[in-house]
Motif scaffolding. Structure first.
Motif, PDB file in Angstrom:
ATOM      1  N   LYS A  87     -34.843  18.970-110.503  1.00 46.57           N
ATOM      2  CA  LYS A  87     -35.023  17.616-111.039  1.00 46.57           C
ATOM      3  C   LYS A  87     -33.687  16.868-110.947  1.00 46.57           C
ATOM      4  O   LYS A  87     -33.030  16.631-111.943  1.00 46.57           O
ATOM      5  CB  LYS A  87     -35.496  17.664-112.491  1.00 46.57           C
ATOM      6  N   VAL A  88     -33.316  16.513-109.715  1.00 51.98           N
ATOM      7  CA  VAL A  88     -32.014  15.888-109.478  1.00 51.98           C
ATOM      8  C   VAL A  88     -32.219  14.463-108.992  1.00 51.98           C
ATOM      9  O   VAL A  88     -33.020  14.214-108.094  1.00 51.98           O
ATOM     10  CB  VAL A  88     -31.204  16.696-108.438  1.00 51.98           C
ATOM     11  N   HIS A  89     -31.484  13.530-109.582  1.00 53.53           N
ATOM     12  CA  HIS A  89     -31.656  12.112-109.302  1.00 53.53           C
ATOM     13  C   HIS A  89     -30.315  11.483-108.920  1.00 53.53           C
ATOM     14  O   HIS A  89     -29.343  11.594-109.668  1.00 53.53           O
ATOM     15  CB  HIS A  89     -32.221  11.393-110.527  1.00 53.53           C
ATOM     16  N   ASN A  90     -30.282  10.811-107.783  1.00 50.44           N
ATOM     17  CA  ASN A  90     -29.095  10.092-107.336  1.00 50.44           C
ATOM     18  C   ASN A  90     -29.117   8.676-107.926  1.00 50.44           C
ATOM     19  O   ASN A  90     -30.154   8.022-107.934  1.00 50.44           O
ATOM     20  CB  ASN A  90     -29.087  10.030-105.804  1.00 50.44           C
ATOM     21  N   VAL A  91     -27.962   8.212-108.399  1.00 46.30           N
ATOM     22  CA  VAL A  91     -27.832   6.844-108.887  1.00 46.30           C
ATOM     23  C   VAL A  91     -27.435   5.976-107.687  1.00 46.30           C
ATOM     24  O   VAL A  91     -26.319   6.077-107.180  1.00 46.30           O
ATOM     25  CB  VAL A  91     -26.782   6.733-110.014  1.00 46.30           C
ATOM     26  N   LEU A  92     -28.372   5.162-107.239  1.00 45.17           N
ATOM     27  CA  LEU A  92     -28.158   4.329-106.057  1.00 45.17           C
ATOM     28  C   LEU A  92     -27.066   3.294-106.303  1.00 45.17           C
ATOM     29  O   LEU A  92     -27.079   2.606-107.315  1.00 45.17           O
ATOM     30  CB  LEU A  92     -29.460   3.634-105.665  1.00 45.17           C
ATOM     31  N   GLY A  93     -26.112   3.208-105.386  1.00 45.42           N
ATOM     32  CA  GLY A  93     -25.042   2.216-105.502  1.00 45.42           C
ATOM     33  C   GLY A  93     -23.847   2.670-106.302  1.00 45.42           C
ATOM     34  O   GLY A  93     -22.789   2.043-106.270  1.00 45.42           O
ATOM     35  N   GLY A  94     -24.004   3.747-107.059  1.00 49.54           N
ATOM     36  CA  GLY A  94     -22.893   4.313-107.814  1.00 49.54           C
ATOM     37  C   GLY A  94     -22.259   3.364-108.816  1.00 49.54           C
ATOM     38  O   GLY A  94     -22.834   2.369-109.236  1.00 49.54           O
ATOM     39  N   ILE A  95     -21.024   3.713-109.178  1.00 51.97           N
ATOM     40  CA  ILE A  95     -20.341   2.949-110.221  1.00 51.97           C
ATOM     41  C   ILE A  95     -20.016   1.536-109.759  1.00 51.97           C
ATOM     42  O   ILE A  95     -19.928   0.610-110.566  1.00 51.97           O
ATOM     43  CB  ILE A  95     -19.100   3.699-110.751  1.00 51.97           C
ATOM     44  N   MET A  96     -19.859   1.334-108.446  1.00 47.11           N
ATOM     45  CA  MET A  96     -19.615  -0.015-107.943  1.00 47.11           C
ATOM     46  C   MET A  96     -20.768  -0.940-108.295  1.00 47.11           C
ATOM     47  O   MET A  96     -20.580  -2.046-108.797  1.00 47.11           O
ATOM     48  CB  MET A  96     -19.368  -0.001-106.429  1.00 47.11           C
ATOM     49  N   ALA A  97     -21.989  -0.483-108.039  1.00 45.13           N
ATOM     50  CA  ALA A  97     -23.169  -1.279-108.365  1.00 45.13           C
ATOM     51  C   ALA A  97     -23.316  -1.434-109.874  1.00 45.13           C
ATOM     52  O   ALA A  97     -23.701  -2.489-110.375  1.00 45.13           O
ATOM     53  CB  ALA A  97     -24.411  -0.660-107.752  1.00 45.13           C
ATOM     54  N   TYR A  98     -23.006  -0.365-110.616  1.00 50.54           N
ATOM     55  CA  TYR A  98     -23.118  -0.413-112.077  1.00 50.54           C
ATOM     56  C   TYR A  98     -22.197  -1.480-112.648  1.00 50.54           C
ATOM     57  O   TYR A  98     -22.602  -2.267-113.504  1.00 50.54           O
ATOM     58  CB  TYR A  98     -22.777   0.960-112.666  1.00 50.54           C
ATOM     59  N   ARG A  99     -20.977  -1.514-112.187  1.00 50.26           N
ATOM     60  CA  ARG A  99     -19.996  -2.479-112.706  1.00 50.26           C
ATOM     61  C   ARG A  99     -20.289  -3.906-112.238  1.00 50.26           C
ATOM     62  O   ARG A  99     -19.810  -4.852-112.855  1.00 50.26           O
ATOM     63  CB  ARG A  99     -18.578  -2.071-112.302  1.00 50.26           C
ATOM     64  N   ASN A 100     -21.063  -4.060-111.168  1.00 49.50           N
ATOM     65  CA  ASN A 100     -21.375  -5.393-110.650  1.00 49.50           C
ATOM     66  C   ASN A 100     -22.707  -5.931-111.144  1.00 49.50           C
ATOM     67  O   ASN A 100     -23.189  -6.951-110.641  1.00 49.50           O
ATOM     68  CB  ASN A 100     -21.348  -5.385-109.117  1.00 49.50           C
ATOM     69  N   MET A 101     -23.325  -5.257-112.092  1.00 47.01           N
ATOM     70  CA  MET A 101     -24.614  -5.732-112.638  1.00 47.01           C
ATOM     71  C   MET A 101     -24.415  -7.027-113.372  1.00 47.01           C
ATOM     72  O   MET A 101     -23.482  -7.257-114.053  1.00 47.01           O
ATOM     73  CB  MET A 101     -25.178  -4.702-113.618  1.00 47.01           C
TER      74      MET A 101
END
Length: 101
Positions: A87-101
């Motif tokens: 049950k492994v899930h990749n976070v698409l866009g990583g921390i770059m996308a997270y910080r640019n929300m």
């Protein structure tokens, strides 16, 4: 829904905001983690093979993996799947996308 779906940074943010514990692994390097992190467990991608014993108790649980942009975390996801984690899930866009929300 399949077990190994990828998630968006918006879905990750919702998990964080729930305040409930979940398994977040950061596969970036220590300097990247120190500069900006989401309080996940730091296991750099190159150290992942040596960390399987440490992660063994998480088998059968959801594991969310993130990095800077989503590329290293996708490789980590594939590696964990190949080693019996289901049950492994990749976070698409990583921390770059997270910080640019």
């Amino acid at each position: 829904m399949e077990e190994n779906f990828d998630i968006t940074v918006q879905e990750l943010k919702a998990l964080i905001e729930k305040g409930e514990p979940f398994n977040l692994i950061d596969v970036r390097n220590p300097d990247e983690f120190e500069e900006d992190n989401l309080n996940g467990t730091l296991i750099p991608l190159g150290d992942l093979p040596d960390s399987l014993d440490e992660l063994e108790p998480l088998k059968g649980q959801d594991i969310y993996v993130h990095c800077r942009s989503g590329a290293r975390s996708d490789r980590a996801k594939q590696y964990l799947l190949a080693n019996g984690f289901d049950k492994v899930h990749n976070v698409l866009g990583g921390i770059m996308a997270y910080r640019n929300m």
